[in-house]
Design a protein around this motif. Structure first.
Motif, mmCIF file in Angstrom:
data_model
loop_
_atom_site.group_PDB
_atom_site.id
_atom_site.type_symbol
_atom_site.label_atom_id
_atom_site.label_comp_id
_atom_site.label_asym_id
_atom_site.label_seq_id
_atom_site.Cartn_x
_atom_site.Cartn_y
_atom_site.Cartn_z
ATOM 1 N N VAL A 754 0.788 -0.567 0.234
ATOM 2 C CA VAL A 754 -0.213 0.269 -0.165
ATOM 3 C C VAL A 754 1.161 0.886 -0.081
ATOM 4 C CG1 VAL A 754 -1.573 -1.284 0.834
ATOM 5 C CG2 VAL A 754 -0.539 0.112 2.840
ATOM 6 N N ARG A 755 0.369 2.628 -0.377
ATOM 7 C CA ARG A 755 0.845 3.824 0.148
ATOM 8 C C ARG A 755 -0.256 4.635 0.866
ATOM 9 N NH1 ARG A 755 0.134 4.563 -6.230
ATOM 10 N NH2 ARG A 755 -1.740 5.340 -6.519
ATOM 11 N N LEU A 756 0.005 5.214 1.693
ATOM 12 C CA LEU A 756 -0.480 6.564 2.433
ATOM 13 C C LEU A 756 -0.335 7.521 1.628
ATOM 14 C CD1 LEU A 756 0.768 5.919 5.702
ATOM 15 C CD2 LEU A 756 -1.325 4.598 4.665
ATOM 16 N N ARG A 757 -1.710 8.992 1.779
ATOM 17 C CA ARG A 757 -1.836 9.660 0.995
ATOM 18 C C ARG A 757 -3.204 10.754 1.991
ATOM 19 N NH1 ARG A 757 -2.244 9.388 -5.267
ATOM 20 N NH2 ARG A 757 -0.621 8.145 -6.094
ATOM 21 N N PRO A 758 -2.312 12.064 2.269
ATOM 22 C CA PRO A 758 -3.166 12.846 3.771
ATOM 23 C C PRO A 758 -4.609 12.302 2.837
ATOM 24 C CG PRO A 758 -1.522 14.061 2.729
ATOM 25 C CD PRO A 758 -1.141 12.526 2.400
ATOM 26 N N GLY A 759 -5.457 12.352 3.240
ATOM 27 C CA GLY A 759 -7.584 12.818 2.860
ATOM 28 C C GLY A 759 -7.789 13.798 3.846
ATOM 29 N N GLU A 760 -9.106 13.703 3.222
ATOM 30 C CA GLU A 760 -9.897 14.766 4.015
ATOM 31 C C GLU A 760 -11.502 14.313 4.670
ATOM 32 O OE1 GLU A 760 -9.588 17.779 4.850
ATOM 33 O OE2 GLU A 760 -7.703 17.765 3.629
ATOM 34 N N GLU A 761 -11.817 14.221 5.836
ATOM 35 C CA GLU A 761 -13.365 14.285 6.158
ATOM 36 C C GLU A 761 -14.081 13.814 5.056
ATOM 37 O OE1 GLU A 761 -16.101 14.453 10.273
ATOM 38 O OE2 GLU A 761 -14.701 15.723 9.358
ATOM 39 N N SER A 762 -14.580 14.766 4.684
ATOM 40 C CA SER A 762 -14.972 14.481 3.446
ATOM 41 C C SER A 762 -14.804 13.852 1.894
ATOM 42 C CB SER A 762 -15.556 15.967 2.562
ATOM 43 O OG SER A 762 -14.302 16.216 1.932
#
Length: 781
Positions: A754-762
């Motif tokens: 996997v990889r990680l990316r910043p996300g938003e609550e929306s």
């Protein structure tokens, strides 16, 4: 309600009876929580097993609400039923207190009636029963018309099932159908399901959730020692001199068992833990070693090689009780300390230290759960662990043996012993053995296919190919538990006919043509079998809700409509038939259990006391000797790279249970762990610009989910962890349905790049393959 309002601990307002017991336990937990828990034996004995856990899981006042519910009734007005827990497979027994169809709470039963847990229970077993009376319980059969469900009579619903399944058999063949049984259901229910598949439908395409967890354990131990189960009893596990524990988050998945282990460690036993995450049990270990996910055969073989090379093995035991030592010894030459460190991350000095600890112990228990099995090489992982136990002579003697901890409440019995398996009749009797098959054909008065059927994971792949057209799923939420959620849901949607038998309209049931409402464990009679092979009674504590029926009763009604003369009057009669056809259960009956017999299989006849410890004299093999089988080297199927540099592993947390069907309806639990998360090492999080509590997108080659970040040192810098319990984020959106264990066909849940990316609550909680971003779609190709 505050503690003061509930009576607190003030003089004449102090609560009595059950309420007082809970109050005092809460007070004790608060007092001891400020002390050093590693040195406080009384707290260690209660941790996760009594109300000290509830202190952290219940919303304000919830603990006392439970106590008040009991104290509001006079003792003679409350019904008390001794039964077996319906959560994990430790096999805890306790008294359920009920009134007018409501579960008021659980209290310890007579310790003599609870051989495994004594007076201990975990938070789920003690408090989590709101699901039983949930407003969304299925209480009537449902049939789908024009894409919508409506209530139906049992007569109409059963007729539709017969027409749907029967039509596929007539147009195609019985093997165009697949059946999935339930490890949450009783032994008797699961026996009925496998009989229904073989006698009524005419196929060996029957399986259960064991395929997704411990099937490699069964496959491996069958090859090496003979029985696909723990060789030790609880007494061995509590009194061993040493533990080697790997792939087990014991304190969260099996909290009562963890309490016993930690107490033994406090009393002087050694514990060595190998795991990619520093799980809580590792905090009590003499040695914790972090490993790379997917390379367990390397470090286990490295331990075995070190022990042999340094003459620490048990030569007498090996000579007298095993075959294959010379071949194994030669094969292990390649697993040098340098190789082990390079592929698995285990330093040579830690490998040596663990090997010497195990070899020096008078007895050792080798313990694991899904961290070893949910791999493409899961069967070889368990074979490797068995080799290590055999080479050190740690099987068949007090305090020593193999101990896989099973997850669901009845996965040992219902998931294996009862034969809802494509390759085995009840009692692990092969369907390909002509003599055994003829025995069951005579008992069922039918012809049974001589070929093995499809495993659960194979059923979904066969349906994708068009080779399987219909399914009957009992008590399994396959829509979320199968690898590749989007693939599983597509398969379920495309089936010609799907019947689901469950207690709620689960994510899987939403795809069904007919939904049949079943009873819960507290509304049922029967037996569960624990990880330690204890067969124990499950008793109906309240009457079934609405128009629900027991799983076995539904199957019997369908069998009759198909023209088969099933005439079981009760689950006890089903157990009598099990005993007749299943040698290892030959002496087990409801009557013996009701009369207080503590029975662990094998239990050969009515006079047999059961078997506490396996293999004391010989192994369950043709010549009575265990087999030492070379394994590895191997690697996971999904290897991280520059595009997907991290390895995701999945698992359980204490406050939830599997896909959340039951625990998501418990307010206190949901207030504590009500949404999914990803554990990220602080260094990894900093490099990705992620802070604790941020929303994060976790992306694999198969999909995307959005969860919150928990920045913690539990995983290593190259590993992240995501729980398996939440439909909204559905971690199996990220996993792959095609990479399966060669022998057991179990998915590789523990290794996904996997990889990680910043996300938003929306952001959407999950993104399917079809709607995923272009980068993911291209990498999928």
């Amino acid at each position: 309600m505050t503690e003061h309002e509930s009576g607190g601990n003030d003089g004449e307002n102090e609560k009595k009876g059950v309420a007082g017991f809970m109050q005092r336990a809460r007070d004790q937990a608060r007092e001891t929580s400020e002390k050093d828990v590693t040195k406080t034996a009384p707290f260690k004995a209660f941790e996760h097993a009594t109300e000290s856990v509830a202190l952290n899981t219940m919303t304000e006042g919830r603990l006392f609400d439970v106590a008040d519910a009991l104290s509001d009734y006079r003792l003679q007005d409350v019904d008390v039923t001794d039964t077996t827990c319906g959560y994990c497979a430790v096999g805890c027994r306790f008294d359920l207190h009920t009134k007018d169809g409501e579960v008021l709470g659980a209290r310890p039963t007579d310790p003599e009636k609870a051989p495994i847990n004594g007076i201990s229970t975990c938070v789920k077993g003690k408090f989590s029963y709101n699901y039983v009376n949930s407003d969304d319980r299925l209480t009537e059969p449902l049939v789908k018309e024009n894409g919508e469900f409506r209530e139906a009579s049992w007569d109409e619903a059963l007729s539709r099932v017969v027409d749907g399944l029967g039509g596929i058999i007539e147009e195609d063949s019985p093997d165009a159908l697949g059946l999935i049984s339930s490890s949450k259901a009783t032994n008797e229910d699961n026996y009925a399901m496998q009989r229904f598949a073989r006698e009524v439908i005419g196929t060996n395409n029957v399986d259960n959730c064991n395929r997704l967890c411990h099937a490699p354990t069964v496959a491996a131990l069958k090859q090496t020692v003979g029985y696909g189960a723990a060789s030790v009893g609880v007494e061995d596990l509590e009194n061993t001199d040493c533990y080697l524990l790997s792939g087990s988050n014991t304190t969260e998945a099996h909290p009562v068992l963890a309490t016993r282990i930690k107490q033994n460690v406090a009393d002087g036993a050694d514990m060595v833990v190998f795991d990619p995450r520093k799980v809580q049990i590792a905090e009590y270990a003499d040695q914790y070693t972090r490993t790379e996910p997917g390379y367990d055969t390397a470090w286990i073989n490295g331990l075995t090689r070190y022990i042999i090379a340094n003459d620490l093995h048990d030569e007498a035991f090996i000579d007298e009780r095993t075959d294959g030592f010379d071949e194994l010894k030669e094969h292990l030459d390649q697993f040098t300390p340098e190789y082990v460190e390079r592929v698995s991350g285990v330093p040579p000095e830690e490998l040596a230290s663990a090997a010497e600890t195990i070899a020096a112990a008078d007895s050792c228990c080798f313990c694991w759960t899904l961290g070893l099995t949910e791999h493409t090489n899961g069967t070889e992982n368990v074979i490797s662990m068995s080799n290590l136990a055999l080479v050190t002579g740690n099987i068949g003697k007090p305090g020593a043996g193999l101990s896989p901890f099973r997850g669901q409440n009845n996965v040992q019995g219902g998931g294996g012993d009862m034969g809802p398996l494509p390759n085995n009749f009840p009692g692990y009797q092969p369907v390909t053995d002509d003599e055994i098959r003829e025995k069951f054909e005579a008992a069922y008065d039918t012809e049974i296919p001589s070929e093995e059927g499809w495993r659960t994971t194979e059923q979904f792949l066969a349906a994708d190919r068009g080779d399987l057209r219909g399914m009957y799923i009992m008590g399994e939420n396959a829509s979320l538990s199968e690898p590749g959620v989007d693939h599983a849901q597509e398969v379920l949607d495309d089936l010609d006919f799907l019947v689901v038998q469950d207690i709620f309209l689960t994510e899987t049931a939403e795809h069904a043509d007919v939904v049949l409402p079943a009873t819960t464990a507290v509304e049922s009679n029967g037996t569960f079998t624990s990880s330690s092979r204890h067969v124990q009674l499950v008793k109906r504590a309240i009457e079934p809700k609405g128009n629900t029926r027991g799983d076995w009763a539904i199957l019997q009604a369908l069998a009759r409509r198909f023209g088969h003369d099933w005439d079981f009057a009760s689950p006890s009669e089903i157990m009598d038939e099990i005993a007749e056809l299943t040698p290892i259960y030959g002496g087990i009956s409801h009557e013996r259990l009701e009369n207080g017999a503590e029975l662990q299989w094998p239990c050969w006849n009515d006079d047999h006391p059961g078997t506490t410890r396996l293999y004391e004299e010989e192994f369950n093999t043709a010549d009575g000797k265990a087999s030492l089988i070379p394994t590895g080297p191997n690697e996971p199927a999904d290897i991280s790279d520059d595009e997907f540099p991290l390895t995701m592993t999945t698992g359980r947390v204490l406050y939830q249970y599997h896909t959340g069907t039951m625990t998501h309806r418990e307010e206190g639990i949901m207030s504590y762990v009500g949404e999914d998360f990803v554990e990220i090492n602080p260094e990894t999080a900093a490099n990705a610009g992620i802070e604790n509590g941020d929303y994060v997108r976790v992306e694999s080659r198969h999909g995307t989910i959005r969860v919150t970040a928990q920045v913690t040192e539990r995983p290593g810098t190259d590993t992240v962890f995501v729980p398996m319990h939440f439909a909204e984020s559905a971690v199996n959106t990220l996993t792959d349905e095609e990479n399966l264990d060669t022998a057991a066909r179990t998915p590789e849940y523990k290794v996904t790049s996997v990889r990680l990316r910043p996300g938003e609550e929306s952001d959407p909680a999950r993104t399917t393959r079809e709607s995923g971003d272009r980068t993911l779609a291209e990498s999928d190709d």
